[in-house]
Design a protein around this motif. Sequence first.
Motif, short mmCIF file in Angstrom:
data_model
loop_
_atom_site.label_atom_id
_atom_site.label_comp_id
_atom_site.label_asym_id
_atom_site.label_seq_id
_atom_site.Cartn_x
_atom_site.Cartn_y
_atom_site.Cartn_z
N ALA A 70 0.84 -1.20 0.00
CA ALA A 70 0.00 0.00 0.00
C ALA A 70 0.88 1.25 0.00
O ALA A 70 0.59 2.23 -0.71
CB ALA A 70 -0.92 -0.02 1.22
N LYS A 71 1.98 1.21 0.76
CA LYS A 71 2.88 2.37 0.78
C LYS A 71 3.56 2.55 -0.57
O LYS A 71 3.71 3.69 -1.05
CB LYS A 71 3.94 2.19 1.87
CG LYS A 71 3.40 2.43 3.26
CD LYS A 71 4.51 2.22 4.27
CE LYS A 71 3.97 2.12 5.68
NZ LYS A 71 4.92 1.57 6.62
N LEU A 72 3.99 1.45 -1.18
CA LEU A 72 4.65 1.56 -2.49
C LEU A 72 3.70 2.15 -3.53
O LEU A 72 4.07 3.02 -4.33
CB LEU A 72 5.15 0.18 -2.95
CG LEU A 72 6.40 -0.36 -2.24
CD1 LEU A 72 6.65 -1.81 -2.63
CD2 LEU A 72 7.62 0.50 -2.59
N VAL A 73 2.45 1.68 -3.50
CA VAL A 73 1.46 2.16 -4.48
C VAL A 73 1.15 3.64 -4.21
O VAL A 73 1.12 4.46 -5.14
CB VAL A 73 0.17 1.29 -4.42
CG1 VAL A 73 -0.94 1.90 -5.26
CG2 VAL A 73 0.48 -0.13 -4.89
N THR A 193 -15.92 1.43 -4.35
CA THR A 193 -14.74 1.71 -5.19
C THR A 193 -14.53 0.62 -6.23
O THR A 193 -14.84 -0.55 -6.01
CB THR A 193 -13.47 1.89 -4.35
OG1 THR A 193 -12.40 2.26 -5.23
CG2 THR A 193 -13.07 0.64 -3.61
N ASP A 194 -14.00 1.01 -7.36
CA ASP A 194 -13.68 0.04 -8.43
C ASP A 194 -12.28 -0.52 -8.27
O ASP A 194 -11.87 -1.38 -9.03
CB ASP A 194 -13.77 0.73 -9.79
CG ASP A 194 -15.21 0.84 -10.26
OD1 ASP A 194 -16.04 0.05 -9.79
OD2 ASP A 194 -15.48 1.71 -11.09
N PHE A 195 -11.53 0.00 -7.32
CA PHE A 195 -10.12 -0.40 -7.19
C PHE A 195 -9.95 -1.24 -5.93
O PHE A 195 -9.65 -0.70 -4.86
CB PHE A 195 -9.23 0.84 -7.16
CG PHE A 195 -9.37 1.70 -8.38
CD1 PHE A 195 -8.62 1.43 -9.52
CD2 PHE A 195 -10.26 2.76 -8.40
CE1 PHE A 195 -8.75 2.22 -10.65
CE2 PHE A 195 -10.40 3.55 -9.53
CZ PHE A 195 -9.64 3.27 -10.67
N LEU A 256 2.03 -5.03 -10.04
CA LEU A 256 0.76 -5.55 -10.59
C LEU A 256 -0.40 -4.62 -10.26
O LEU A 256 -1.25 -4.34 -11.11
CB LEU A 256 0.44 -6.91 -9.96
CG LEU A 256 1.02 -8.16 -10.59
CD1 LEU A 256 0.49 -9.40 -9.86
CD2 LEU A 256 0.64 -8.22 -12.07
N ILE A 257 -0.41 -4.15 -9.00
CA ILE A 257 -1.50 -3.25 -8.58
C ILE A 257 -1.45 -1.96 -9.40
O ILE A 257 -2.46 -1.49 -9.94
CB ILE A 257 -1.40 -2.94 -7.06
CG1 ILE A 257 -1.57 -4.24 -6.26
CG2 ILE A 257 -2.42 -1.89 -6.63
CD1 ILE A 257 -1.33 -4.09 -4.76
N LEU A 258 -0.24 -1.41 -9.53
CA LEU A 258 -0.09 -0.14 -10.26
C LEU A 258 -0.50 -0.30 -11.72
O LEU A 258 -1.17 0.57 -12.30
CB LEU A 258 1.36 0.34 -10.17
CG LEU A 258 1.75 0.95 -8.83
CD1 LEU A 258 3.26 1.09 -8.71
CD2 LEU A 258 1.07 2.32 -8.66
N SER A 263 -4.09 1.15 -15.85
CA SER A 263 -4.83 0.74 -17.05
C SER A 263 -6.30 1.14 -16.92
O SER A 263 -6.91 1.63 -17.88
CB SER A 263 -4.63 -0.77 -17.25
OG SER A 263 -5.80 -1.41 -17.52
N ARG A 264 -6.88 0.98 -15.74
CA ARG A 264 -8.29 1.38 -15.56
C ARG A 264 -8.45 2.89 -15.65
O ARG A 264 -9.42 3.39 -16.20
CB ARG A 264 -8.80 0.93 -14.21
CG ARG A 264 -9.08 -0.53 -14.19
CD ARG A 264 -9.64 -0.88 -12.85
NE ARG A 264 -9.75 -2.31 -12.73
CZ ARG A 264 -10.68 -2.90 -12.00
NH1 ARG A 264 -11.54 -2.20 -11.36
NH2 ARG A 264 -10.71 -4.20 -11.94
#
Length: 270
Positions: A70-73, A193-195, A256-258, A263-264
């Motif tokens: 979460a911190k990296l993102v 949320t969509d994320f 992967l999360i990023l 992309s969304r």
Amino acid sequence: MAAAKIRLSPRIRLRFGARQSSAAFNSDFPFCSRPSGRPQPDTCHLQPPSINNIVIAIDGTSASGKSTNAKLVAGALDYVYVDTGAMYRTLAWHCLQKRLDVHDAKAVAAACRKWKTRLECVESGGLRAVHLLVEGYYPEREIRTAETSAAVPHVAAVPKVREWMVRRQRECTQFGNLVMEGRDIGTNVFPETDFKFYLDAQLEERSRRRAADGIQENLAARDLRDSQRAVAPLMVPLGARVINNSQMTAEQTSGLILQEVRSRLSRPAQ
Ligand code: DC
């Protein structure tokens, strides 16, 4: 269930009712003042009262890498990081300070109703993060002691506490776009949320990670407690991307999360 809502837009636009009016915010929480005492990191700027922010929800089992990722993102996107576990830990610490029996749900709920808190967004080391202050103080070290860790599951199981926490956690959008980690963010706090991401890893790998941090913990028992409690149990939110990162580095997981978020976000709104 709210988590089953139809997806309307790839960019979540969070809108709030009367509960979230700026008047209520301002009278209850002077959010961005600097606490007195020891030197503090810089505070962040508040968003205007009209809130239209993106929330990335990261849920998952203990030691699945939620905080690190979460911190990296949050850092990569320049979003504000919110550790909801720290908020529950802060209440557990406060109850211990007041010498309350954390098994007494009524006493814990009463303490939660009465405590004097304020949300604050601070910037440190390039990361903006929300802290829950108690009487102007953020008990950063105290919430990580073994005593607080043992008390927090009892506090987190109290329905009135969870209601209070959800309200505060939703108020965090006033600070900007968020990456919020916890156990019920995609199911309960921001089901719209969509994320949504759900992190997990094999038990052996998670135990190894905890041990590397110098913490011996029965994670199987903790998983059971988190997923079987009556209120807001840990579960995979509807529509969440599940990432089992047993064999992955934090950079790969956050990558992967990023990738998915970017992309969304680049898709035109429907
Ligand atoms: O992630 P953590 O270990 O700091 O969480 C502390 C406790 O709070 C743990 O018992 C799980 C609980 N928790 C919760 O019930 N809901 C959340 N959104 C976050 C944490």
